[in-house]
Design a protein around this motif. Structure first.
Motif, short mmCIF file in Angstrom:
data_model
loop_
_atom_site.label_atom_id
_atom_site.label_comp_id
_atom_site.label_asym_id
_atom_site.label_seq_id
_atom_site.Cartn_x
_atom_site.Cartn_y
_atom_site.Cartn_z
N ILE A 87 105.09 49.69 56.25
CA ILE A 87 103.82 50.18 55.71
C ILE A 87 103.90 51.68 55.45
CG2 ILE A 87 101.40 50.58 56.34
CD1 ILE A 87 101.53 47.79 57.74
N ALA B 156 95.23 46.89 47.30
CA ALA B 156 96.53 47.11 47.90
C ALA B 156 97.02 45.82 48.54
CB ALA B 156 96.44 48.21 48.94
N GLU C 281 101.74 49.97 51.69
CA GLU C 281 100.94 48.74 51.69
C GLU C 281 99.83 48.86 52.73
OE1 GLU C 281 104.06 45.21 50.63
OE2 GLU C 281 104.20 46.09 52.63
N SER C 282 98.87 47.94 52.65
CA SER C 282 97.84 47.89 53.68
C SER C 282 98.30 46.95 54.78
CB SER C 282 96.51 47.42 53.08
OG SER C 282 96.62 46.09 52.64
N THR D 281 98.67 43.47 51.22
CA THR D 281 98.80 43.49 52.68
C THR D 281 100.23 43.12 53.05
OG1 THR D 281 96.50 42.82 52.91
CG2 THR D 281 97.90 42.55 54.82
N ASN D 282 100.79 43.87 53.98
CA ASN D 282 102.15 43.64 54.43
C ASN D 282 102.24 42.28 55.12
OD1 ASN D 282 104.36 43.86 56.62
ND2 ASN D 282 104.84 45.51 55.19
N ARG E 142 98.02 48.16 58.25
CA ARG E 142 98.35 48.98 59.42
C ARG E 142 97.54 48.53 60.63
NH1 ARG E 142 97.09 54.01 61.90
NH2 ARG E 142 98.99 55.03 62.63
#
Length: 86
Positions: free
Chosen positions: A47, A16, A52-53, A18-19, A55
């Motif tokens: 998120i 995933a 997306e990951s 990452t933001n 968090r």
């Protein structure tokens, strides 16, 4: 010639993404707390909608940002009281 296919093995899922705002929020929360808080809230919203990951990074930025502001306020109050009592 392609790679042989083995039964029972599926290709590994893609990691995933990452933001980016979560990363920026965490980094900026160490230097400019208010910016880290703003970016952290925006990142959490993104998120939630995109999946997306990142968090945990956004939450860490919020905790660091809010804690830094609380410590600064307490320090100003303590310094103000100490200066008033001179």
């Amino acid at each position: 010639m392609s790679a042989p296919q083995y039964p029972g093995y599926a290709p590994a899922p893609a990691a995933a993404k990452t933001n980016g705002l979560a990363i920026a929020a965490l980094v900026s929360s160490f230097f400019i707390s208010l910016l880290g808080i703003i970016l952290g809230h925006i990142a959490l919203n993104q998120i939630k909608t995109t999946g997306e990951s990142g968090r945990g990074l956004a939450i860490a930025a919020l905790v660091i940002g809010y804690a830094s502001i609380a410590v600064a306020i307490i320090a100003f109050v303590v310094i103000g009281v100490a200066a008033a009592n001179r």
